[in-house]
Design an enzyme around this catalytic site. Sequence first.
Site, PDB file in Angstrom:
ATOM      1  N   LYS A  32       0.872  -1.196   0.000  1.00  0.00           N
ATOM      2  CA  LYS A  32       0.000   0.000   0.000  1.00  0.00           C
ATOM      3  C   LYS A  32       0.895   1.228   0.000  1.00  0.00           C
ATOM      4  O   LYS A  32       2.005   1.196   0.521  1.00  0.00           O
ATOM      5  CB  LYS A  32      -0.866   0.021   1.267  1.00  0.00           C
ATOM      6  CG  LYS A  32      -2.103   0.867   1.138  1.00  0.00           C
ATOM      7  CD  LYS A  32      -3.237   0.068   0.526  1.00  0.00           C
ATOM      8  CE  LYS A  32      -4.441   0.924   0.207  1.00  0.00           C
ATOM      9  NZ  LYS A  32      -5.582   0.089  -0.188  1.00  0.00           N
ATOM     10  N   ASP A  42      -7.049   4.276  -4.494  1.00  0.00           N
ATOM     11  CA  ASP A  42      -7.679   4.148  -3.167  1.00  0.00           C
ATOM     12  C   ASP A  42      -8.289   5.529  -2.898  1.00  0.00           C
ATOM     13  O   ASP A  42      -8.566   6.274  -3.861  1.00  0.00           O
ATOM     14  CB  ASP A  42      -6.644   3.738  -2.106  1.00  0.00           C
ATOM     15  CG  ASP A  42      -7.292   3.257  -0.813  1.00  0.00           C
ATOM     16  OD1 ASP A  42      -7.783   2.125  -0.759  1.00  0.00           O
ATOM     17  OD2 ASP A  42      -7.339   4.043   0.172  1.00  0.00           O
TER      18      ASP A  42
HETATM   19  P1  NDP Z   1     -12.945   7.858  -2.752  1.00  0.00           P
HETATM   20  O1  NDP Z   1     -11.871   8.840  -2.568  1.00  0.00           O
HETATM   21  O2  NDP Z   1     -13.511   7.620  -4.086  1.00  0.00           O
HETATM   22  O3  NDP Z   1     -14.151   8.176  -1.767  1.00  0.00           O
HETATM   23  C1  NDP Z   1     -13.971   8.243  -0.404  1.00  0.00           C
HETATM   24  C2  NDP Z   1     -15.291   8.596   0.246  1.00  0.00           C
HETATM   25  O4  NDP Z   1     -15.181   8.418   1.658  1.00  0.00           O
HETATM   26  C3  NDP Z   1     -15.700  10.041   0.033  1.00  0.00           C
HETATM   27  O5  NDP Z   1     -17.088  10.141   0.032  1.00  0.00           O
HETATM   28  C4  NDP Z   1     -15.094  10.720   1.256  1.00  0.00           C
HETATM   29  O6  NDP Z   1     -15.718  11.935   1.624  1.00  0.00           O
HETATM   30  C5  NDP Z   1     -15.307   9.677   2.317  1.00  0.00           C
HETATM   31  N1  NDP Z   1     -14.259   9.799   3.351  1.00  0.00           N
HETATM   32  C6  NDP Z   1     -12.939   9.603   3.173  1.00  0.00           C
HETATM   33  N2  NDP Z   1     -12.278   9.829   4.316  1.00  0.00           N
HETATM   34  C7  NDP Z   1     -13.221  10.184   5.209  1.00  0.00           C
HETATM   35  C8  NDP Z   1     -13.165  10.534   6.566  1.00  0.00           C
HETATM   36  N3  NDP Z   1     -12.002  10.589   7.230  1.00  0.00           N
HETATM   37  N4  NDP Z   1     -14.349  10.848   7.182  1.00  0.00           N
HETATM   38  C9  NDP Z   1     -15.524  10.792   6.500  1.00  0.00           C
HETATM   39  N5  NDP Z   1     -15.631  10.475   5.214  1.00  0.00           N
HETATM   40  C10 NDP Z   1     -14.493  10.160   4.584  1.00  0.00           C
HETATM   41  O7  NDP Z   1     -12.349   6.482  -2.149  1.00  0.00           O
HETATM   42  P2  NDP Z   1     -12.824   4.994  -2.406  1.00  0.00           P
HETATM   43  O8  NDP Z   1     -14.288   4.933  -2.601  1.00  0.00           O
HETATM   44  O9  NDP Z   1     -11.919   4.400  -3.423  1.00  0.00           O
HETATM   45  O10 NDP Z   1     -12.443   4.310  -1.022  1.00  0.00           O
HETATM   46  C11 NDP Z   1     -13.353   4.200   0.065  1.00  0.00           C
HETATM   47  C12 NDP Z   1     -12.905   3.069   0.974  1.00  0.00           C
HETATM   48  O11 NDP Z   1     -12.877   1.843   0.238  1.00  0.00           O
HETATM   49  C13 NDP Z   1     -11.511   3.205   1.570  1.00  0.00           C
HETATM   50  O12 NDP Z   1     -11.483   2.625   2.858  1.00  0.00           O
HETATM   51  C14 NDP Z   1     -10.644   2.366   0.639  1.00  0.00           C
HETATM   52  O13 NDP Z   1      -9.471   1.905   1.271  1.00  0.00           O
HETATM   53  C15 NDP Z   1     -11.608   1.228   0.363  1.00  0.00           C
HETATM   54  N6  NDP Z   1     -11.333   0.458  -0.846  1.00  0.00           N
HETATM   55  C16 NDP Z   1     -11.213   1.027  -2.071  1.00  0.00           C
HETATM   56  C17 NDP Z   1     -11.009   0.266  -3.190  1.00  0.00           C
HETATM   57  C18 NDP Z   1     -10.974   0.840  -4.555  1.00  0.00           C
HETATM   58  O14 NDP Z   1     -10.885   0.054  -5.500  1.00  0.00           O
HETATM   59  N7  NDP Z   1     -11.057   2.147  -4.744  1.00  0.00           N
HETATM   60  C19 NDP Z   1     -10.804  -1.200  -3.076  1.00  0.00           C
HETATM   61  C20 NDP Z   1     -11.027  -1.717  -1.744  1.00  0.00           C
HETATM   62  C21 NDP Z   1     -11.239  -0.907  -0.688  1.00  0.00           C
HETATM   63  P3  NDP Z   1     -14.944  13.338   1.410  1.00  0.00           P
HETATM   64  O15 NDP Z   1     -14.934  13.527  -0.078  1.00  0.00           O
HETATM   65  O16 NDP Z   1     -15.758  14.319   2.138  1.00  0.00           O
HETATM   66  O17 NDP Z   1     -13.573  13.140   1.978  1.00  0.00           O
HETATM   67  O1  2IT Z   2      -7.881  -1.602  -0.701  1.00  0.00           O
HETATM   68  C1  2IT Z   2      -7.838  -2.090  -1.852  1.00  0.00           C
HETATM   69  O2  2IT Z   2      -7.990  -3.289  -2.061  1.00  0.00           O
HETATM   70  C2  2IT Z   2      -7.619  -1.176  -2.981  1.00  0.00           C
HETATM   71  N1  2IT Z   2      -7.527   0.034  -2.767  1.00  0.00           N
HETATM   72  C3  2IT Z   2      -7.484  -1.710  -4.362  1.00  0.00           C
HETATM   73  C4  2IT Z   2      -6.089  -2.221  -4.593  1.00  0.00           C
HETATM   74  C5  2IT Z   2      -5.781  -2.636  -6.008  1.00  0.00           C
HETATM   75  O3  2IT Z   2      -4.607  -2.936  -6.219  1.00  0.00           O
HETATM   76  O4  2IT Z   2      -6.654  -2.670  -6.871  1.00  0.00           O
END
Ligand code: NDP
Ligand code: 2IT
Length: 451
Positions: A130, A170
């Site tokens: 990561k 992420d």
């Molecule tokens: P994005 O940046 O697309 O969206 C993040 C969302 O979460 C936004 O709505 C943001 O709001 C909110 N958020 C982030 N930090 C905070 C916080 N501290 N308090 C409140 N709201 C918060 O990210 P993703 O959708 O990609 O990721 C979301 C989660 O999913 C994370 O935990 C990530 O690790 C996990 N994840 C992502 C993957 C991927 O493929 N993208 C794969 C697997 C897991 P705001 O805009 O107001 O900050």
């Molecule tokens: O938390 C996760 O699994 C991710 N942000 C996606 C990682 C990836 O390599 O697609």
Amino acid sequence: MVVDKAERLDTFMEGVIARNPGEVEFHQAVHEVAMDIIPYIADKPHYKDLRILERMTEPDRVITFRIVWEDDKGDLRVNRGFRVQQNNAIGPYKGGIRFHPTVNQSVLKFLAFEQVFKNSLTGLPMGGGKGGANFDPKGRTDREVMRFCQAFMTEMHRHIGPDTDVPAGDIGVGSREVGYLFGQYKRLVNRFEGVLTGKALEFGGSYVRTEATGYGTVYMMQQMLTHHGEQIEGRKCLISGSGNVATYCAEKLIALGAKVLTLSDSGGFIYCKGGLTRDQLDWIIELKNVRRGRIEEAAEEYGLKFYKNKQPWGIKGELAFPCATQNELDADAAVKLVKNGIRAISEGSNMPTTPEAIKVFGDAKDVLHAPSKAANAGGVAVSGLEMSQNSLRMQWSEAEVEERLQKIMKEIHDECVEFGIQKGGYVDYFKGANIAGFTKVANAMMAYGVM
Ligand code: NDP
Ligand code: 2IT
């Protein structure tokens, strides 16, 4: 015997805490795994004597670096970048890049540690890593984000490669950022190769990667419900977040006939009593990805209720999908959800539930709870498929990728059941995911001998 196991866990955690002072998120993630693995390996000397779990908690390496970039006013900005290369026993390091002001070594070490187990669960040959930076993309122009990404990659490129370490998106890193990062890598090494996943379809990306994490989180929910003789259709759903994972989780739920009552961001949540429509969701996806606006604007646009600075967990719903960030669902929220009759939780974000909240759901007994390392593995699984397609120099069809994603999520679910089933048929999905994820990596590490 029980006391003995508890003592062993305590002693183990004392060592982890002493070696990683102040890294509370990392301690939490390790504890969540160790509480299942320590009892599991108690009668398996081949794992215990070779100190496999101790070795797994020590990253192969943690790289930190300075990032200097110029904002639109010509002022110089300095940030800190990281790449945690946790474990490459079963494949190249693989895991996302996070740009958020809360990024620090503890957060990235917890994410890298979790990633090792998650990637193992997918059944694809990927190790865990990561990375990220304490950069806040909010309010930054496209050009500023581009210069930041280029400066980040200028340093990181020497540590990664298609057979070494393959980053992806992420929080704060989506399609736009992956484009800038990939472009800079290609320029620096003068090679077009699959060094990042989440690329756009025009330059080596895979169909369904954008949607994969959210879709996968819903498929995990579907599997859990089906296993217990229930269905998703018509159920009331609470989602937190409104980014990549949350919005595609919502899209799939709507397609399957469920009702999406909430979405949120760090400013609060919107509540739609009858469930969001597909048109409303499309508007929100455009708001978030193109205009980069706030979720409150959706409430204004559609006359929905907006709860400023609040989380959605007090709303009465049957299925919950935390999809924002770590520790976003605490014990108070869990008590409210249980009181309101929550049936199941599928974790889209990484480690969204605090240990106290996990206990509240566990004690409730009739709550199904899929941990993030299983429930959100669909994203990295399709990343793994993107790597395969890049190696083949091919692009599979949307239907083909979607079918593979569904199959992988079913296999993950079934592995959780196999290793997590308790007397009386109750499935401890946390235990199942931890043990299934551990075994493959541990066996590979043993095969390599002492290192
Ligand atoms: P994005 O940046 O697309 O969206 C993040 C969302 O979460 C936004 O709505 C943001 O709001 C909110 N958020 C982030 N930090 C905070 C916080 N501290 N308090 C409140 N709201 C918060 O990210 P993703 O959708 O990609 O990721 C979301 C989660 O999913 C994370 O935990 C990530 O690790 C996990 N994840 C992502 C993957 C991927 O493929 N993208 C794969 C697997 C897991 P705001 O805009 O107001 O900050
Ligand atoms: O938390 C996760 O699994 C991710 N942000 C996606 C990682 C990836 O390599 O697609």
